[in-house]
Motif scaffolding. Structure first.
Motif, short mmCIF file in Angstrom:
data_model
loop_
_atom_site.label_atom_id
_atom_site.label_comp_id
_atom_site.label_asym_id
_atom_site.label_seq_id
_atom_site.Cartn_x
_atom_site.Cartn_y
_atom_site.Cartn_z
N TYR A 71 73.53 -62.26 -32.64
CA TYR A 71 74.11 -62.86 -31.02
C TYR A 71 75.05 -61.71 -30.31
CZ TYR A 71 78.43 -64.64 -29.36
OH TYR A 71 79.54 -65.17 -28.35
N GLU A 74 72.06 -60.40 -28.28
CA GLU A 74 71.37 -61.32 -27.33
C GLU A 74 73.03 -61.03 -25.94
OE1 GLU A 74 69.53 -65.40 -29.04
OE2 GLU A 74 71.66 -65.32 -29.43
N LYS A 75 74.13 -60.88 -26.80
CA LYS A 75 75.42 -61.21 -25.03
C LYS A 75 74.91 -59.69 -25.26
CE LYS A 75 77.33 -64.29 -25.90
NZ LYS A 75 77.83 -65.43 -24.74
N ASP A 98 67.13 -68.02 -31.49
CA ASP A 98 68.29 -68.67 -31.43
C ASP A 98 68.41 -69.02 -29.49
OD1 ASP A 98 70.90 -69.19 -31.24
OD2 ASP A 98 71.40 -67.14 -31.00
N GLU A 100 71.32 -68.52 -26.64
CA GLU A 100 72.36 -68.04 -25.91
C GLU A 100 72.53 -68.39 -24.44
OE1 GLU A 100 75.25 -67.28 -27.46
OE2 GLU A 100 73.85 -68.44 -29.46
#
Length: 126
Positions: A71, A74-75, A98, A100
């Motif tokens: 996460y 990805e951010k 994942d 996003e």
């Protein structure tokens, strides 16, 4: 004549490897390394962008950076894009997948749980 030959070689290399040089929708590929696959991802990505204005980018990692969750990574990547972007990430060694988006409104276009589910259809889920 020597300069012309060098220019011809450079042009040939650029044309042969243009999918690697201009890969926009296959954001990172540390696993597959297949020009045909890259070409297909680029074709699908550009078609989707032309029709919807949304960029779908694919990131295929060997392994996530140390001390970073998927996460967080990805951010960090998504913060680089101004246009609406959905990032589909695979990490081979971490066995993680994942999805996003950099804009929360993009989640209305797909069901993240359904896409990431190992069950491929509602019928199989029953």
């Amino acid at each position: 004549m020597k300069l012309l030959r060098r220019g011809l070689y450079a042009l040939t290399l650029i044309l042969l490897f243009q999918t690697h040089l201009f890969a926009e929708y296959l954001y990172k590929d540390e696993v597959i390394h297949n020009p045909k696959f890259t070409e297909e991802v680029e074709t699908l990505g550009s078609t989707l962008y032309k029709k919807t204005g949304i960029s779908l980018r694919l990131m295929m990692l060997k392994e996530l950076p140390k001390n970073m969750t998927m996460y967080e990574y990805e951010k960090k990547i998504l913060s680089q894009f101004q246009e609406p972007t959905i990032l589909l990430t695979f990490s081979e060694m971490n066995s993680q997948v994942d999805i996003e988006a950099n804009d929360q409104s993009l989640y209305k276009y797909f069901d993240k749980k359904q896409v990431l589910s190992p069950v491929t259809s509602y019928v199989q889920a029953l």
